[in-house]
Design an enzyme around this catalytic site. Structure first.
Site, PDB file in Angstrom:
ATOM      1  N   HIS A 143      26.128  25.694 -39.722  1.00  0.00           N
ATOM      2  CA  HIS A 143      27.103  24.585 -39.748  1.00  0.00           C
ATOM      3  C   HIS A 143      28.520  25.053 -39.414  1.00  0.00           C
ATOM      4  O   HIS A 143      29.433  24.238 -39.288  1.00  0.00           O
ATOM      5  CB  HIS A 143      27.150  23.926 -41.132  1.00  0.00           C
ATOM      6  CG  HIS A 143      25.898  23.216 -41.529  1.00  0.00           C
ATOM      7  ND1 HIS A 143      25.287  22.283 -40.719  1.00  0.00           N
ATOM      8  CD2 HIS A 143      25.133  23.283 -42.656  1.00  0.00           C
ATOM      9  CE1 HIS A 143      24.202  21.806 -41.341  1.00  0.00           C
ATOM     10  NE2 HIS A 143      24.076  22.410 -42.500  1.00  0.00           N
ATOM     11  N   ASP A 180      16.010  24.283 -39.551  1.00  0.00           N
ATOM     12  CA  ASP A 180      16.596  23.864 -40.825  1.00  0.00           C
ATOM     13  C   ASP A 180      16.619  22.333 -40.817  1.00  0.00           C
ATOM     14  O   ASP A 180      16.819  21.715 -39.773  1.00  0.00           O
ATOM     15  CB  ASP A 180      18.019  24.420 -40.940  1.00  0.00           C
ATOM     16  CG  ASP A 180      18.649  24.167 -42.293  1.00  0.00           C
ATOM     17  OD1 ASP A 180      18.762  25.123 -43.088  1.00  0.00           O
ATOM     18  OD2 ASP A 180      19.054  23.008 -42.551  1.00  0.00           O
ATOM     19  N   HIS A 182      18.720  20.312 -41.766  1.00  0.00           N
ATOM     20  CA  HIS A 182      20.028  19.742 -41.439  1.00  0.00           C
ATOM     21  C   HIS A 182      20.402  20.111 -40.004  1.00  0.00           C
ATOM     22  O   HIS A 182      19.948  21.133 -39.487  1.00  0.00           O
ATOM     23  CB  HIS A 182      21.071  20.257 -42.439  1.00  0.00           C
ATOM     24  CG  HIS A 182      20.679  19.994 -43.866  1.00  0.00           C
ATOM     25  ND1 HIS A 182      20.215  20.981 -44.712  1.00  0.00           N
ATOM     26  CD2 HIS A 182      20.619  18.832 -44.557  1.00  0.00           C
ATOM     27  CE1 HIS A 182      19.907  20.439 -45.887  1.00  0.00           C
ATOM     28  NE2 HIS A 182      20.145  19.142 -45.820  1.00  0.00           N
ATOM     29  N   ASP A 268      14.267  23.991 -45.729  1.00  0.00           N
ATOM     30  CA  ASP A 268      14.608  22.805 -46.515  1.00  0.00           C
ATOM     31  C   ASP A 268      13.948  21.520 -46.004  1.00  0.00           C
ATOM     32  O   ASP A 268      14.207  20.445 -46.548  1.00  0.00           O
ATOM     33  CB  ASP A 268      16.130  22.633 -46.653  1.00  0.00           C
ATOM     34  CG  ASP A 268      16.897  23.020 -45.417  1.00  0.00           C
ATOM     35  OD1 ASP A 268      16.265  23.182 -44.351  1.00  0.00           O
ATOM     36  OD2 ASP A 268      18.134  23.154 -45.500  1.00  0.00           O
TER      37      ASP A 268
END
Ligand code: ZN
Length: 364
Positions: A143, A180, A182, A268
């Site tokens: 991120h 991931d 996200h 995740d």
């Protein structure tokens, strides 16, 4: 059997996030949690390392100690002004420079170590020292923007390692596959106008960040077509992830023909994760790893990103590492029956197939 490196360092588990209760800063009506701190906590990753020791899988891996990235390595992605601010605050007790990235004293050195471990993994595979390699990097990186840390990420680990390998002439074209749950917004932003780095992110639609990750975002300039976002609705499980891998990810990577594939590897999307709403299992990660290795002659780099179930992340990671190493040493998944029994039924899988078909029309 493959020669698989597992790169880690105890110091990475010493990074400390501070006063959060899951996603919310403590204060006002948000009571501190007994376990304390950010969900991005050391135990998920430390327990993966512990599990491979307990099962004996580490005997089939080459266990490697992490080495920090140098300032020159970091400067290929991050401006000197950001690195100075980060180092100064880290030297003076820690703090916060972006969004949801609190850090304690010494975090700069730990973040540089985390990035350095991904460099070791990329270099080791690019030079042929290892067939494949797994960096247990913490803090994560996907991120982080060049001058703005975000979502537990303080340095852009994968981007730093890829830029170094390109600068050193070890690779020409690299594909980064971010699974991931996200969106890999930082990696996307860093390579958005680049034709030599394909960035793919498969993620829960608008989970985090909530304003990036759309399928329409496909790169710009020379990089047009070299960014692929696969936003999936909450509730996708094993079948949807494997179908998306087969129908979208594999053909895109094959068409790009990279010298190296790097997986930004979060666990995740696992069915027990507190920060997302997907239904993947350890088998999903094993199978996705296999599908990628099938098109890369087993060559693969993985850099650990997120994954917040202390119980389940280690079993997902173990399954992936078994596959990478071609090992027969397995870890029985204690949640297998529970997660398999909750997979979407045929009607929901058909709905997910329709969404993947719509995405194929946009993306391929
Ligand atoms: Zn994540």
């Amino acid at each position: 059997m493959s020669k698989t490196a597992f790169i880690s360092h105890e110091k990475c588990f010493w990074h400390f996030g501070g006063n959060y209760a899951l996603l919310a800063p403590v204060g006002g009506l948000v009571q501190p949690m007994v376990a304390g701190g950010l969900p991005e906590a050391p135990e998920t990753k430390r327990r993966l390392k512990n599990l491979i020791e307990v099962t004996g899988l580490e005997r089939d891996l080459e266990m490697v100690t992490g080495i920090p990235a140098t300032m020159d390595d970091l400067r290929r992605v991050h401006p000197a002004s950001y690195l100075k601010k980060f180092k100064d605050l880290s030297d003076n007790g820690g703090g916060e420079l972006g969004l949801r990235t609190p850090f304690g004293p010494g975090a700069f050195e730990i973040a540089a170590l985390s990035a350095g471990m991904v460099i070791q993994a990329v270099e080791g595979v690019a030079k042929g020292t290892y067939d494949n390699a797994y960096a247990l990097s913490r803090p994560p990186g996907h991120h982080c923007l060049p001058d703005w840390p975000n979502g537990f990420c303080l340095l852009a680990n994968v981007a730093i390692a890829v830029e170094k390998a390109i600068a050193d002439g070890l690779v020409g074209k690299v594909a980064i596959l971010d699974w991931d749950v996200h969106h890999g917004n930082g990696t996307e932003a860093i390579f958005y106008d680049r034709a030599d780095v394909l960035t793919i992110s498969i993620h829960q639609d608008r989970c985090y960040p909530q304003d990036t990750g759309a399928a329409a975002d496909q790169g710009t300039g020379a990089g047009l077509g070299a960014n692929m976002n696969i936003p999936l609705p909450p509730g996708c499980g094993h079948n949807a992830y494997i179908e998306a891998t087969e129908r979208l990810i594999v053909p895109k990577i094959q068409d790009f023909a990279p010298d190296l594939v790097v997986v930004a590897c979060g666990f995740d999307a696992g069915g027990f994760d507190p920060l997302a709403r997907m239904m993947c299992s350890a088998e999903t990660y094993r199978e996705m790893t296999k599908r990628i290795m099938d098109i890369t002659d087993g060559k693969l780099v993985a850099a650990h990103e997120g994954g917040y179930s202390e119980l389940y992340v280690p079993f997902c990671g173990h399954a992936m590492l078994e596959q990478m190493a071609g090992s027969t040493i397995s870890a029985d998944d204690p949640l297998k029956q529970r997660i398999d029994g909750q997979q979407p039924d045929a009607r929901v899988d058909a709905f997910h197939s329709e969404i993947i078909s719509e995405l194929a029309d946009i993306l391929l």
